[in-house]
Write a protein that holds these residues in place. Structure first.
Motif, PDB file in Angstrom:
ATOM      1  N   SER A   1       0.824  -1.209   0.000  1.00 54.91           N
ATOM      2  CA  SER A   1       0.000   0.000   0.000  1.00 54.91           C
ATOM      3  C   SER A   1       0.858   1.259   0.000  1.00 54.91           C
TER       4      SER A   1
ATOM      5  N   ALA B   1      -8.213  -1.233  -2.770  1.00 53.65           N
ATOM      6  CA  ALA B   1      -8.327  -0.331  -1.624  1.00 53.65           C
ATOM      7  C   ALA B   1      -8.377  -1.148  -0.350  1.00 53.65           C
TER       8      ALA B   1
ATOM      9  N   SER C   1      -9.245  -0.996   4.032  1.00 57.98           N
ATOM     10  CA  SER C   1     -10.176  -0.292   4.906  1.00 57.98           C
ATOM     11  C   SER C   1      -9.745  -0.466   6.349  1.00 57.98           C
TER      12      SER C   1
ATOM     13  N   PHE D   1      -6.954   9.941  -1.781  1.00 52.93           N
ATOM     14  CA  PHE D   1      -7.096   8.475  -1.827  1.00 52.93           C
ATOM     15  C   PHE D   1      -7.783   7.940  -0.566  1.00 52.93           C
TER      16      PHE D   1
ATOM     17  N   SER E   1     -13.922  11.847   0.153  1.00 51.42           N
ATOM     18  CA  SER E   1     -12.508  11.768   0.520  1.00 51.42           C
ATOM     19  C   SER E   1     -12.150  12.892   1.486  1.00 51.42           C
TER      20      SER E   1
ATOM     21  N   ILE F   1     -11.672   4.128   3.920  1.00 51.65           N
ATOM     22  CA  ILE F   1     -11.224   3.296   2.797  1.00 51.65           C
ATOM     23  C   ILE F   1     -10.056   4.018   2.140  1.00 51.65           C
ATOM     24  N   TYR F   2      -8.958   3.287   1.966  1.00 51.29           N
ATOM     25  CA  TYR F   2      -7.756   3.889   1.377  1.00 51.29           C
ATOM     26  C   TYR F   2      -7.471   3.255   0.019  1.00 51.29           C
ATOM     27  N   HIS F   3      -7.593   4.046  -1.017  1.00 50.40           N
ATOM     28  CA  HIS F   3      -7.340   3.533  -2.374  1.00 50.40           C
ATOM     29  C   HIS F   3      -5.836   3.581  -2.632  1.00 50.40           C
TER      30      HIS F   3
ATOM     31  N   HIS G   1     -16.376  -0.813   2.798  1.00 48.01           N
ATOM     32  CA  HIS G   1     -15.635  -1.473   1.718  1.00 48.01           C
ATOM     33  C   HIS G   1     -16.520  -2.561   1.096  1.00 48.01           C
TER      34      HIS G   1
END
Ligand SMILES: [Zn+2]
Length: 532
Positions: free
Chosen positions: A250, A284, A286, A336, A352, A385-387, A420
């Motif tokens: 990530s 992504a 989470s 993101f 976001s 949530i992290y893309h 997610h």
């Protein structure tokens, strides 16, 4: 006399002499006909009928149609073992006993207690199944963070010898009560404050009881290689198998490096160490908002963190450290990072941090975004949530033989949050997208990654295969239509194509309808019946 005797015998055998033929009870409870069986081993599918008796698979092969009380015609669809999801967070499952989001993607067994967070009373947790039956089977890991929190609080320090002894005792009791292993969450409070030695000491206890070490590693970004090495060395020193949870990269700067990270696992295996990984098939992740903030800020919990932030200089330092962490991650701002659920203002859900900052503060610089994050942290935090991953890495990881499929999800309910989508679609997405559309792995291999591999890894000896004598956890689905529907924008959607789900021989999903049945059982680890 003899002749009479023969006649009597004959009359019994042939059912004449006025006696009606006694109705023979059907040999089986349920017969599934006309299936293409993918048995979980990875072998190619074969045509067979499957008969179930007393919750177990009684026979696989050509079976007479009238030999069961009930019959399901699989109509040539795929019949496979129910999916085993070894990475979940379902501590709240007794409030949602249908576990519908899991059942609808074919999951029949869950392992919870991941990422360091679990019950510390395994006996009570699994014991509740008796009075509060569930639709699915349930096992649990013992969370290192929960054990540590119970014994020594949330502080940033190493345990005393006495505290370590106490933690070992809690772990030992948990293993005797049926935990399948120990999990860590080394980015979370308080797990993040543990040094390797502490984990090795506890993992040693787990190893003695035949358990596994499952880890949310210390780092999945710029230091991911070091974190993988630490995980492997814990397994090596403590003498137990290692499962690296939600295997990923990530950090944008490291995208494309999965051959290297997978290589570290392969290398460990080549040395004879049992190391496996699990994965959800999305780009992504989470987790909590605060996991992006420095761990020294979070020591002691939220109230302590708030006190620290009240000091102007400390607040400046937090902003500086957070900014540096962002820079290391390769992202230029927090566009993101999307809010899944924020209690104080639900209008943030689905937006976001960059968007929210623009709305609230009319600013778009990174410092303002971090200020916004700190304000949300102080108000109780958010789930995010992290893309942050690349599709190429996801594709490479899923093709590795030691990778299993797991959702990292909780039990979902349709509400205002924007969680997610993995909790609604993960398994169906593998079968629809990665098997059928992309042809990255075969159907048989995908099923193996959801069934026999997790069963073997977590020690569920009578599940994960279509074998006579095994528990009748079974799914029937259409390989040509199965697909996830949940998206990041609209996650509360069930997959298509799942026709039947059976748990311990009982139907829990049929014709797109959940039944009221709750046939789930507790899945206890080797320690509960196999003390050292
Ligand atoms: Zn995790």
């Amino acid at each position: 006399m003899l002749a009479l005797g023969v006649l009597a015998l004959l009359s019994v055998l042939c059912g004449f002499a006025g006696e009606p033929v006694r109705a023979v009870a059907p040999a089986y409870d349920l017969l599934i006909t006309n299936a293409r069986v993918v048995d979980g081993s990875g072998n190619p599918w074969f045509r067979a009928d499957v008969a179930i008796k007393d919750g177990r698979i009684a026979r696989v092969g050509r079976i007479p149609a009238d030999s069961a009380a009930k019959t399901i015609d699989a109509k040539g669809q795929i019949l496979a073992p129910g999916f085993i999801d070894v990475h979940t967070h379902v501590e709240s499952i007794y409030s949602f006993p249908a576990a519908e989001n899991f059942v609808r993607m074919g999951v029949t067994s869950l392992v919870t207690g991941n990422c360091g967070s679990s019950t510390t009373d395994v006996r009570q947790f699994l014991g509740r199944l008796k009075e509060k039956p569930l639709a699915v089977n349930l096992g649990t890991l013992l969370g290192h963070g929960s054990v540590r929190g119970k014994v020594m609080g949330l502080g940033d320090r190493t345990p005393t010898a006495e505290e370590l002894k106490q933690m070992e005792a809690v772990v030992e009791q948990g293993m005797k009560d049926g935990a399948v292993g120990l999990s860590t969450g080394l980015i979370y409070v308080p797990g993040t404050y543990a040094k390797t030695d502490e984990i090795v000491a506890l993992a040693r206890v787990v190893g003695r009881y035949g358990g596994i070490y499952a880890t949310h590693m210390r780092n999945e970004g710029d230091k991911v290689a070091d974190a993988i090495r630490e995980s492997i060395s814990i397994g090596e020193q403590a003498g137990l198998p290692v499962e690296i949870s939600h295997f990923k990269i990530s950090n944008k700067k490291l995208w494309g490096q999965s051959p290297m990270t997978l290589g570290l696992v392969r290398e460990a295996r080549a040395r004879g160490l049992t190391v496996t990984v699990d994965q959800y098939v999305y780009t992504a992740s989470s987790t909590s908002l605060d996991s992006r903030l420095p761990s020294w800020l979070r020591a002691g919990g939220l109230e302590e963190g708030k006190k620290r932030l009240a000091d102007k200089d400390t607040r400046e330092r937090v902003i500086k450290d957070t900014k540096e962490a962002l820079k290391r991650s390769g992202f230029k701002d927090y566009s993101f990072a999307v809010v899944a659920s924020y209690g104080p203002d639900r209008s943030f859900n689905g937006k976001s941090i960059a968007e929210i900052t623009k709305e609230v503060r009319k600013k778009s610089d990174v410092t303002s975004q971090i200020e916004q994050m700190l304000e949300m942290y102080e108000a109780g935090g958010a789930s995010m949530i992290y893309h942050g991953m690349s599709e190429d890495d996801v594709k490479r990881i899923i093709q590795e033989p030691f990778t299993m499929i797991a959702s990292d999800s909780g039990v979902r309910q349709v509400d205002e949050s924007v969680p997610h989508p993995r909790g609604y679609g993960n398994n169906a997405r593998v079968l629809g997208q990665y098997v059928r559309n992309l042809k990255l792995i075969s159907l048989e291999d995908a099923i193996r990654k959801m069934t026999s591999l997790p069963a073997q890894t977590f020690g569920f000896r009578d599940r994960g295969m279509i074998r006579e004598g095994f528990a009748a956890d079974i799914v029937i689905f259409d390989e040509n239509t199965i697909i996830d529907q949940a998206t990041f924008d609209k996650p509360h959607q069930y997959p298509l194509g799942m026709s039947y789900v059976l748990v311990n021989g009982t139907v829990v999903l049929a014709d797109n309808q959940m039944t009221e049945a709750r046939p789930g059982v507790a899945l206890r680890g080797a320690g509960s019946h196999n003390e050292p």
